[in-house]
Each structure stands twice: as structure tokens, then as C-alpha cells.
Design a protein around this motif. Structure first.
Motif, PDB file in Angstrom:
ATOM      1  N   GLY A 183       0.904  -1.112   0.231  1.00 45.62           N
ATOM      2  CA  GLY A 183      -0.353   0.486   0.221  1.00 45.62           C
ATOM      3  C   GLY A 183       1.127   1.254  -0.079  1.00 45.62           C
ATOM      4  O   GLY A 183       1.509   1.287   0.843  1.00 45.62           O
ATOM      5  N   ALA A 184       0.233   2.626  -0.848  1.00 49.63           N
ATOM      6  CA  ALA A 184       0.883   3.697  -0.456  1.00 49.63           C
ATOM      7  C   ALA A 184       1.102   4.146   0.665  1.00 49.63           C
ATOM      8  O   ALA A 184       0.126   3.881   1.782  1.00 49.63           O
ATOM      9  CB  ALA A 184      -0.012   4.511  -1.784  1.00 49.63           C
ATOM     10  N   GLN A 185       2.107   5.223   0.934  1.00 46.40           N
ATOM     11  CA  GLN A 185       2.073   5.961   2.127  1.00 46.40           C
ATOM     12  C   GLN A 185       1.692   7.403   1.973  1.00 46.40           C
ATOM     13  O   GLN A 185       1.282   8.086   0.760  1.00 46.40           O
ATOM     14  CB  GLN A 185       3.708   6.510   2.370  1.00 46.40           C
ATOM     15  N   LEU A 186       0.351   7.401   2.835  1.00 39.56           N
ATOM     16  CA  LEU A 186      -0.157   8.493   2.940  1.00 39.56           C
ATOM     17  C   LEU A 186       0.711   9.991   3.353  1.00 39.56           C
ATOM     18  O   LEU A 186       0.423  10.905   3.199  1.00 39.56           O
ATOM     19  CB  LEU A 186      -1.275   7.658   4.244  1.00 39.56           C
ATOM     20  N   ASP A 187       0.670   9.385   4.995  1.00 41.78           N
ATOM     21  CA  ASP A 187       1.649  10.500   5.590  1.00 41.78           C
ATOM     22  C   ASP A 187       2.518  10.331   6.716  1.00 41.78           C
ATOM     23  O   ASP A 187       3.250   9.087   7.178  1.00 41.78           O
ATOM     24  CB  ASP A 187       1.133  11.983   5.833  1.00 41.78           C
ATOM     25  N   THR A 188       3.700  11.011   7.499  1.00 40.28           N
ATOM     26  CA  THR A 188       4.424  10.494   8.808  1.00 40.28           C
ATOM     27  C   THR A 188       3.841  11.444   9.528  1.00 40.28           C
ATOM     28  O   THR A 188       3.811  12.933   9.589  1.00 40.28           O
ATOM     29  CB  THR A 188       5.569  10.984   8.016  1.00 40.28           C
ATOM     30  N   ARG A 189       3.829  11.253  10.643  1.00 42.15           N
ATOM     31  CA  ARG A 189       3.033  11.867  11.725  1.00 42.15           C
ATOM     32  C   ARG A 189       3.917  11.800  13.247  1.00 42.15           C
ATOM     33  O   ARG A 189       4.895  10.818  13.259  1.00 42.15           O
ATOM     34  CB  ARG A 189       1.863  11.265  12.515  1.00 42.15           C
ATOM     35  N   ILE A 190       4.034  13.288  14.125  1.00 40.04           N
ATOM     36  CA  ILE A 190       4.723  12.802  15.199  1.00 40.04           C
ATOM     37  C   ILE A 190       3.743  12.855  16.375  1.00 40.04           C
ATOM     38  O   ILE A 190       2.242  13.833  16.581  1.00 40.04           O
ATOM     39  CB  ILE A 190       5.738  13.477  15.087  1.00 40.04           C
ATOM     40  N   ARG A 191       3.674  11.920  17.524  1.00 42.26           N
ATOM     41  CA  ARG A 191       2.842  12.252  18.260  1.00 42.26           C
ATOM     42  C   ARG A 191       3.022  11.910  19.315  1.00 42.26           C
ATOM     43  O   ARG A 191       4.428  11.642  20.092  1.00 42.26           O
ATOM     44  CB  ARG A 191       1.787  11.098  18.079  1.00 42.26           C
ATOM     45  N   ASN A 192       2.905  12.853  20.638  1.00 46.28           N
ATOM     46  CA  ASN A 192       3.479  12.657  22.101  1.00 46.28           C
ATOM     47  C   ASN A 192       2.026  12.458  23.093  1.00 46.28           C
ATOM     48  O   ASN A 192       0.685  13.209  22.602  1.00 46.28           O
ATOM     49  CB  ASN A 192       3.353  14.138  22.727  1.00 46.28           C
ATOM     50  N   TYR A 193       2.180  11.702  23.318  1.00 45.43           N
ATOM     51  CA  TYR A 193       1.235  10.600  24.449  1.00 45.43           C
ATOM     52  C   TYR A 193       1.377  11.095  26.069  1.00 45.43           C
ATOM     53  O   TYR A 193       2.498  10.600  26.474  1.00 45.43           O
ATOM     54  CB  TYR A 193       1.600   9.083  23.993  1.00 45.43           C
ATOM     55  N   TRP A 194       0.143  10.692  26.624  1.00 46.19           N
ATOM     56  CA  TRP A 194       0.681  11.079  28.269  1.00 46.19           C
ATOM     57  C   TRP A 194      -0.185  10.724  28.665  1.00 46.19           C
ATOM     58  O   TRP A 194      -1.957  10.489  27.805  1.00 46.19           O
ATOM     59  CB  TRP A 194       0.058  12.820  28.948  1.00 46.19           C
ATOM     60  N   GLY A 195      -0.644   9.525  29.171  1.00 42.45           N
ATOM     61  CA  GLY A 195      -1.608   8.573  29.913  1.00 42.45           C
ATOM     62  C   GLY A 195      -0.586   7.006  30.843  1.00 42.45           C
ATOM     63  O   GLY A 195      -0.109   7.357  30.819  1.00 42.45           O
ATOM     64  N   ILE A 196      -1.475   5.739  30.441  1.00 33.26           N
ATOM     65  CA  ILE A 196      -1.020   4.586  31.505  1.00 33.26           C
ATOM     66  C   ILE A 196       0.181   4.258  29.820  1.00 33.26           C
ATOM     67  O   ILE A 196      -0.238   4.171  29.011  1.00 33.26           O
ATOM     68  CB  ILE A 196      -1.932   3.671  30.696  1.00 33.26           C
ATOM     69  N   THR A 197       1.363   3.744  30.744  1.00 39.07           N
ATOM     70  CA  THR A 197       2.693   3.118  30.011  1.00 39.07           C
ATOM     71  C   THR A 197       2.786   2.044  30.519  1.00 39.07           C
ATOM     72  O   THR A 197       3.468   1.082  30.142  1.00 39.07           O
ATOM     73  CB  THR A 197       3.451   4.488  30.114  1.00 39.07           C
ATOM     74  N   ARG A 198       2.739   1.104  31.209  1.00 44.30           N
ATOM     75  CA  ARG A 198       2.325  -0.162  32.314  1.00 44.30           C
ATOM     76  C   ARG A 198       2.121  -0.593  32.514  1.00 44.30           C
ATOM     77  O   ARG A 198       1.031   0.146  33.848  1.00 44.30           O
ATOM     78  CB  ARG A 198       3.655   0.323  32.686  1.00 44.30           C
ATOM     79  N   VAL A 199       1.004  -1.565  32.137  1.00 40.21           N
ATOM     80  CA  VAL A 199       0.082  -2.680  33.025  1.00 40.21           C
ATOM     81  C   VAL A 199       0.945  -4.202  33.300  1.00 40.21           C
ATOM     82  O   VAL A 199       1.194  -4.737  31.927  1.00 40.21           O
ATOM     83  CB  VAL A 199      -2.028  -2.489  32.563  1.00 40.21           C
ATOM     84  N   GLY A 200       0.279  -4.694  34.243  1.00 45.38           N
ATOM     85  CA  GLY A 200       0.858  -5.836  34.624  1.00 45.38           C
ATOM     86  C   GLY A 200      -0.105  -6.689  35.736  1.00 45.38           C
ATOM     87  O   GLY A 200       0.554  -6.252  36.527  1.00 45.38           O
ATOM     88  N   VAL A 201      -0.484  -8.056  35.188  1.00 53.01           N
ATOM     89  CA  VAL A 201      -0.737  -8.769  35.974  1.00 53.01           C
ATOM     90  C   VAL A 201       0.397 -10.088  36.082  1.00 53.01           C
ATOM     91  O   VAL A 201       0.277 -10.457  34.930  1.00 53.01           O
ATOM     92  CB  VAL A 201      -2.293  -9.370  36.059  1.00 53.01           C
ATOM     93  N   SER A 202       1.341 -10.283  36.937  1.00 51.11           N
ATOM     94  CA  SER A 202       2.556 -11.556  36.100  1.00 51.11           C
ATOM     95  C   SER A 202       1.895 -12.138  36.720  1.00 51.11           C
ATOM     96  O   SER A 202       2.735 -12.515  38.399  1.00 51.11           O
ATOM     97  CB  SER A 202       3.419 -10.397  35.694  1.00 51.11           C
ATOM     98  N   LEU A 203       3.056 -13.359  36.496  1.00 53.26           N
ATOM     99  CA  LEU A 203       2.880 -15.029  37.422  1.00 53.26           C
ATOM    100  C   LEU A 203       4.178 -14.794  37.231  1.00 53.26           C
ATOM    101  O   LEU A 203       5.672 -14.849  36.179  1.00 53.26           O
ATOM    102  CB  LEU A 203       2.815 -16.505  36.257  1.00 53.26           C
ATOM    103  N   VAL A 204       4.804 -14.751  38.332  1.00 58.45           N
ATOM    104  CA  VAL A 204       6.423 -14.874  38.766  1.00 58.45           C
ATOM    105  C   VAL A 204       7.561 -16.313  39.634  1.00 58.45           C
ATOM    106  O   VAL A 204       5.926 -17.021  40.540  1.00 58.45           O
ATOM    107  CB  VAL A 204       5.980 -13.567  39.895  1.00 58.45           C
ATOM    108  N   TYR A 205       7.972 -16.769  38.938  1.00 63.74           N
ATOM    109  CA  TYR A 205       8.869 -17.572  39.536  1.00 63.74           C
ATOM    110  C   TYR A 205      10.104 -16.944  39.795  1.00 63.74           C
ATOM    111  O   TYR A 205      11.011 -16.313  39.093  1.00 63.74           O
ATOM    112  CB  TYR A 205       9.104 -18.609  38.431  1.00 63.74           C
ATOM    113  N   GLN A 206      10.607 -17.034  40.971  1.00 67.29           N
ATOM    114  CA  GLN A 206      11.233 -17.452  42.278  1.00 67.29           C
ATOM    115  C   GLN A 206      12.774 -17.561  41.843  1.00 67.29           C
ATOM    116  O   GLN A 206      12.116 -18.452  42.640  1.00 67.29           O
ATOM    117  CB  GLN A 206      11.171 -16.442  42.930  1.00 67.29           C
ATOM    118  N   PHE A 207      13.564 -18.033  41.519  1.00 69.08           N
ATOM    119  CA  PHE A 207      14.594 -18.912  42.495  1.00 69.08           C
ATOM    120  C   PHE A 207      15.777 -18.778  43.011  1.00 69.08           C
ATOM    121  O   PHE A 207      14.974 -17.295  44.090  1.00 69.08           O
ATOM    122  CB  PHE A 207      15.788 -18.604  41.448  1.00 69.08           C
TER     123      PHE A 207
END
Length: 259
Positions: free
Chosen positions: A235-259
Motif C-alpha cells: 500500500g502507498a504511504q499516506l503521511d508521516t506523523r509525530i505524536r506525544n502521548y500522556w497516559g497509562i504506560t505500564r499494566v501488568g498482572v504477572s506470574l512470577v517464578y523466583q529462584f
């Protein structure tokens, strides 16, 4: 003749007396032993005859004994832990991280949306650890929707108790390269990746000595420069954009194995 006879007899008598005196001087005096007889009645016996009585007296004499040594003080028996206390201590040990905290984790919600991920966390000091998650996706859900991406989001953490236990606060940075297809448009990072930073809060919940869960939520900033294309083959290129984002950057519900 009579004078001579007297002289001879005198010499012989003197010699006999001298012999008797010499013999008496060489004979030891006999010991005097008091028996049960009255004081007026004393008998004299030789040492050989008196030895049994001397041995008897020595046997009946009181014997002096060395003072008995004091018995060493016995140590107080160690207090025995009750089964309840032992079980409680065992559980606390099982839920307490080891001295060198190292853990492998995977974020379950990301797995649910087909983003594979794996994180390694290592302890740097008593309260500080470094978490390094890597996320990637190389498959399309369907022709109109898909994500090819790789991202890094290292985070330094401060634990309130000790690394790997309880609550923590973190500061993270992120970098990502992506090629996202969504409906009629495709979005692709341009010359540089997405970059940014943020802060987060989290909690580690232990299950056993080695297994546990981690909950993490963070917010921050991201800057991205990307190109847009028609979502078709070549597909042909439409444009180039630059965005600045403020908000949620990390969400985690992790399963952990500890040595």
C-alpha cells in the motif's frame, strides 16, 4: 706365782667385761608397745611381733578424703518449638525471598492479546531491584488486524521492605518498534523508535517459596514518529506523523517464578 696368777685372772676378767659391753652396744633397743594391760604391766616385743597391731591401728584410723568436685551445671534444655510455631515459621520462610533475589515473569494480559513477553528481575541492594521486560509479537490475527512489534521497558524499583517482598515504586523507560495493521490503515515506526518514561506502583503477592504474582500499574509519557500506509499489499504511504502521548504506560498482572 700367785701374783702372776692374779694378773692373768685380772686380764681375763677385763677382756670378758669389754666383750660384754661391746656386744650390748651393738644390740638395738627393743621397742616398747603398750597393750591393753594396766600401765604397771608392760611387755616388750620385737618389731616383727608388734607389726600386726600397728597395721590394725592404721586401718582403724579415720581417713581424710579429698573434697568431692561439684557436679557441672547442666545446661537448660532448649525450648522445643510447638508444631504450630514450626509450621508458621516454615510458611514465613517459604514466603520470604532469598538473599539474592532473581525472578522470571510473564505478563498474563499481554499473552491474552497475542503479545509474548518475558521479564527478568534482579536484586541490586536490599531495597532496590532492576526489572527488564521484553515484549514481542510476530503474528497477524486476521488480514485487517495484526501487530508486529518488539519493545523494551526496563524499570528500577524501590521496595518498602526488601527486594521481592510487598509494595514497591518504580521508574521506567520504554522503547518500541512496531508495524500495526488496523482496518484500512497500517502504522509503522519511521527512522526512530517510540521512546518515553514513566512511574509506577506495584505489589508482589507470594504463593509459595518460588511462585507468586505481581500487580503493576504505571503512567507516563511517550513520543513516537511513524508513517501511515494503505492497509493493502504494498500500500502507498499516506503521511508521516509525530505524536506525544500522556497516559497509562505500564499494566501488568504477572506470574512470577523466583529462584
Amino acid at each position: 706365782m700367785n701374783v702372776i696368777n692374779y694378773i692373768q685372772r685380772g686380764i681375763i676378767l677385763t677382756a670378758c667385761c669389754t666383750a660384754v659391753l661391746l656386744a650390748g652396744a651393738q644390740t638395738p633397743q627393743k621397742p616398747q608397745v603398750q597393750t591393753s594391760a594396766s600401765p604397771a604391766e608392760k611387755v616388750y616385743r620385737s618389731w616383727e611381733a608388734a607389726q600386726p597391731d600397728i597395721d590394725k591401728v592404721m586401718q582403724t584410723a579415720p581417713k581424710t578424703t579429698a573434697p568431692a568436685k561439684a557436679a557441672p551445671a547442666k545446661e537448660a534444655p532448649a525450648a522445643k518449638s510447638t508444631p504450630v510455631k514450626a509450621e508458621k515459621a516454615k510458611k514465613e520462610v517459604a514466603k520470604t525471598p532469598s538473599e539474592g533475589y532473581i525472578a522470571l515473569k510473564t505478563n498474563v494480559p499481554m499473552l491474552a492479546v497475542a503479545i509474548q513477553n518475558l521479564a527478568l528481575e534482579v536484586k541490586l541492594s536490599k531495597h532496590i531491584s532492576l526489572d527488564i521486560p521484553v515484549m514481542w509479537s510476530i503474528s497477524d490475527i486476521e488480514p485487517e488486524h495484526g501487530l508486529h512489534a518488539i519493545a523494551l521497558q526496563p524499570e528500577g524499583r524501590w521496595w518498602l521492605k526488601q527486594a521481592g517482598t510487598g509494595h514497591f515504586f518504580g521508574v521506567h523507560a520504554h522503547a518500541a518498534w512496531f508495524n500495526l495493521k488496523w482496518n484500512n490503515t497500517r502504522y509503522q515506526t519511521a527512522a526512530r523508535p517510540l521512546v518515553g518514561a514513566g512511574i509506577s506502583y506495584g505489589y508482589k503477592l507470594p504463593f509459595t517459596e518460588h511462585w507468586g504474582a505481581e500487580f503493576n500499574l504505571g503512567a507516563g509519557y511517550a513520543n513516537m514518529k511513524y508513517d501511515t500506509f494503505y492497509n493493502i499489499q504494498n500500500g502507498a504511504q499516506l503521511d508521516t506523523r509525530i505524536r506525544n502521548y500522556w497516559g497509562i504506560t505500564r499494566v501488568g498482572v504477572s506470574l512470577v517464578y523466583q529462584f
